[in-house]
Design a protein around this motif. Structure first.
Motif, PDB file in Angstrom:
ATOM      1  N   ARG A 133       0.712  -1.201   0.110  1.00  0.00           N
ATOM      2  CA  ARG A 133       0.015  -0.124   0.032  1.00  0.00           C
ATOM      3  C   ARG A 133       0.842   1.208  -0.095  1.00  0.00           C
ATOM      4  O   ARG A 133       1.762   1.480   0.688  1.00  0.00           O
ATOM      5  CB  ARG A 133      -0.992   0.064   1.166  1.00  0.00           C
ATOM      6  CG  ARG A 133      -1.822   1.086   1.179  1.00  0.00           C
ATOM      7  CD  ARG A 133      -2.897   1.273   2.264  1.00  0.00           C
ATOM      8  NE  ARG A 133      -3.802   2.152   2.350  1.00  0.00           N
ATOM      9  CZ  ARG A 133      -4.437   2.261   3.308  1.00  0.00           C
ATOM     10  NH1 ARG A 133      -4.613   1.585   4.271  1.00  0.00           N
ATOM     11  NH2 ARG A 133      -5.452   3.583   3.216  1.00  0.00           N
ATOM     12  N   ARG A 134       0.546   2.261  -0.884  1.00  0.00           N
ATOM     13  CA  ARG A 134       1.155   3.305  -0.902  1.00  0.00           C
ATOM     14  C   ARG A 134       0.183   4.645  -1.068  1.00  0.00           C
ATOM     15  O   ARG A 134      -0.771   4.572  -1.791  1.00  0.00           O
ATOM     16  CB  ARG A 134       2.136   3.516  -2.267  1.00  0.00           C
ATOM     17  CG  ARG A 134       3.180   2.695  -2.299  1.00  0.00           C
ATOM     18  CD  ARG A 134       4.457   2.788  -1.170  1.00  0.00           C
ATOM     19  NE  ARG A 134       4.962   3.999  -0.778  1.00  0.00           N
ATOM     20  CZ  ARG A 134       5.277   4.396   0.392  1.00  0.00           C
ATOM     21  NH1 ARG A 134       5.103   3.579   1.361  1.00  0.00           N
ATOM     22  NH2 ARG A 134       5.985   5.470   0.488  1.00  0.00           N
ATOM     23  N   ILE A 135       0.336   5.692  -0.394  1.00  0.00           N
ATOM     24  CA  ILE A 135      -0.411   6.825  -0.476  1.00  0.00           C
ATOM     25  C   ILE A 135       0.294   7.980  -0.833  1.00  0.00           C
ATOM     26  O   ILE A 135       1.474   8.085  -0.427  1.00  0.00           O
ATOM     27  CB  ILE A 135      -1.410   7.178   0.783  1.00  0.00           C
ATOM     28  CG1 ILE A 135      -0.696   7.339   1.822  1.00  0.00           C
ATOM     29  CG2 ILE A 135      -2.348   6.081   0.989  1.00  0.00           C
ATOM     30  CD1 ILE A 135      -1.438   8.036   3.318  1.00  0.00           C
ATOM     31  N   GLU A 136      -0.195   8.842  -1.495  1.00  0.00           N
ATOM     32  CA  GLU A 136       0.522   9.994  -1.836  1.00  0.00           C
ATOM     33  C   GLU A 136       0.591  11.178  -1.066  1.00  0.00           C
ATOM     34  O   GLU A 136      -0.418  11.244  -0.471  1.00  0.00           O
ATOM     35  CB  GLU A 136       0.053  10.544  -3.509  1.00  0.00           C
ATOM     36  CG  GLU A 136       0.494   9.695  -4.578  1.00  0.00           C
ATOM     37  CD  GLU A 136       1.944   9.421  -4.749  1.00  0.00           C
ATOM     38  OE1 GLU A 136       2.554  10.300  -4.555  1.00  0.00           O
ATOM     39  OE2 GLU A 136       2.329   8.134  -4.935  1.00  0.00           O
ATOM     40  N   ILE A 137       1.674  11.531  -0.524  1.00  0.00           N
ATOM     41  CA  ILE A 137       1.630  12.815   0.503  1.00  0.00           C
ATOM     42  C   ILE A 137       2.428  14.067  -0.250  1.00  0.00           C
ATOM     43  O   ILE A 137       3.585  13.720  -0.807  1.00  0.00           O
ATOM     44  CB  ILE A 137       2.216  12.345   1.678  1.00  0.00           C
ATOM     45  CG1 ILE A 137       1.480  11.372   2.661  1.00  0.00           C
ATOM     46  CG2 ILE A 137       2.271  13.543   2.635  1.00  0.00           C
ATOM     47  CD1 ILE A 137       2.092  10.594   3.599  1.00  0.00           C
ATOM     48  N   SER A 138       1.802  15.044  -0.273  1.00  0.00           N
ATOM     49  CA  SER A 138       2.408  16.035  -1.010  1.00  0.00           C
ATOM     50  C   SER A 138       3.480  16.656  -0.306  1.00  0.00           C
ATOM     51  O   SER A 138       3.597  16.620   0.872  1.00  0.00           O
ATOM     52  CB  SER A 138       1.479  17.143  -1.463  1.00  0.00           C
ATOM     53  OG  SER A 138       0.937  17.924  -0.178  1.00  0.00           O
ATOM     54  N   GLU A 139       4.364  17.691  -0.928  1.00  0.00           N
ATOM     55  CA  GLU A 139       5.593  18.276  -0.048  1.00  0.00           C
ATOM     56  C   GLU A 139       4.636  19.234   0.925  1.00  0.00           C
ATOM     57  O   GLU A 139       5.225  19.498   2.168  1.00  0.00           O
ATOM     58  CB  GLU A 139       6.301  19.155  -1.235  1.00  0.00           C
ATOM     59  CG  GLU A 139       7.557  19.866  -0.425  1.00  0.00           C
ATOM     60  CD  GLU A 139       8.537  18.830   0.257  1.00  0.00           C
ATOM     61  OE1 GLU A 139       9.015  19.362   1.348  1.00  0.00           O
ATOM     62  OE2 GLU A 139       8.799  17.831  -0.138  1.00  0.00           O
ATOM     63  N   GLU A 140       3.569  19.831   0.401  1.00  0.00           N
ATOM     64  CA  GLU A 140       2.931  20.690   1.306  1.00  0.00           C
ATOM     65  C   GLU A 140       2.419  20.121   2.443  1.00  0.00           C
ATOM     66  O   GLU A 140       2.587  20.745   3.547  1.00  0.00           O
ATOM     67  CB  GLU A 140       1.890  21.571   0.614  1.00  0.00           C
ATOM     68  CG  GLU A 140       1.038  22.496   1.363  1.00  0.00           C
ATOM     69  CD  GLU A 140      -0.102  23.250   0.679  1.00  0.00           C
ATOM     70  OE1 GLU A 140      -1.100  23.352   1.213  1.00  0.00           O
ATOM     71  OE2 GLU A 140       0.116  23.067  -0.608  1.00  0.00           O
TER      72      GLU A 140
END
Length: 97
Positions: free
Chosen positions: A6-13
């Motif tokens: 499982r991978r979720i995207e986490i923005s730099e912000e």
């Protein structure tokens, strides 16, 4: 049955906001923990690695990832519990008025 990787995207912000939560002494300990989990997840840590590192079961880690993916940063805080039901009856309320 084991879950797939499982991978979720986490923005730099969001990562910056998570870092602020993680390092603030004013942040609730549970939110600070969840912020740490998410930041390490962003760096490539897997659910089993996070589970071992934080001594939490896999499902708890999955729950934290799901809360973030569904609600973003606000999802890291627990909702207010409803508390005990009121013992105030209509008669008592009328008497107090």
């Amino acid at each position: 049955m084991a879950r797939s990787h499982r991978r979720i995207e986490i923005s730099e912000e969001d990562d910056q906001r998570l870092r602020e939560l993680e390092t603030s002494r004013h942040t609730c300990p549970k939110v600070r923990l969840r912020a740490s989990i998410l930041r390490l997840h962003r760096q490539g840590w897997t659910v089993p690695q996070l589970s071992n590192h934080f001594n939490r079961n896999h499902q708890a880690i999955h729950n934290d990832l799901t809360r973030f993916s569904q609600h973003g940063i606000p999802g890291l805080a627990d909702a207010c519990s409803p508390g005990r039901p009121s013992h105030m009856t209509p008669e008592i309320e009328q008497f107090l008025r």
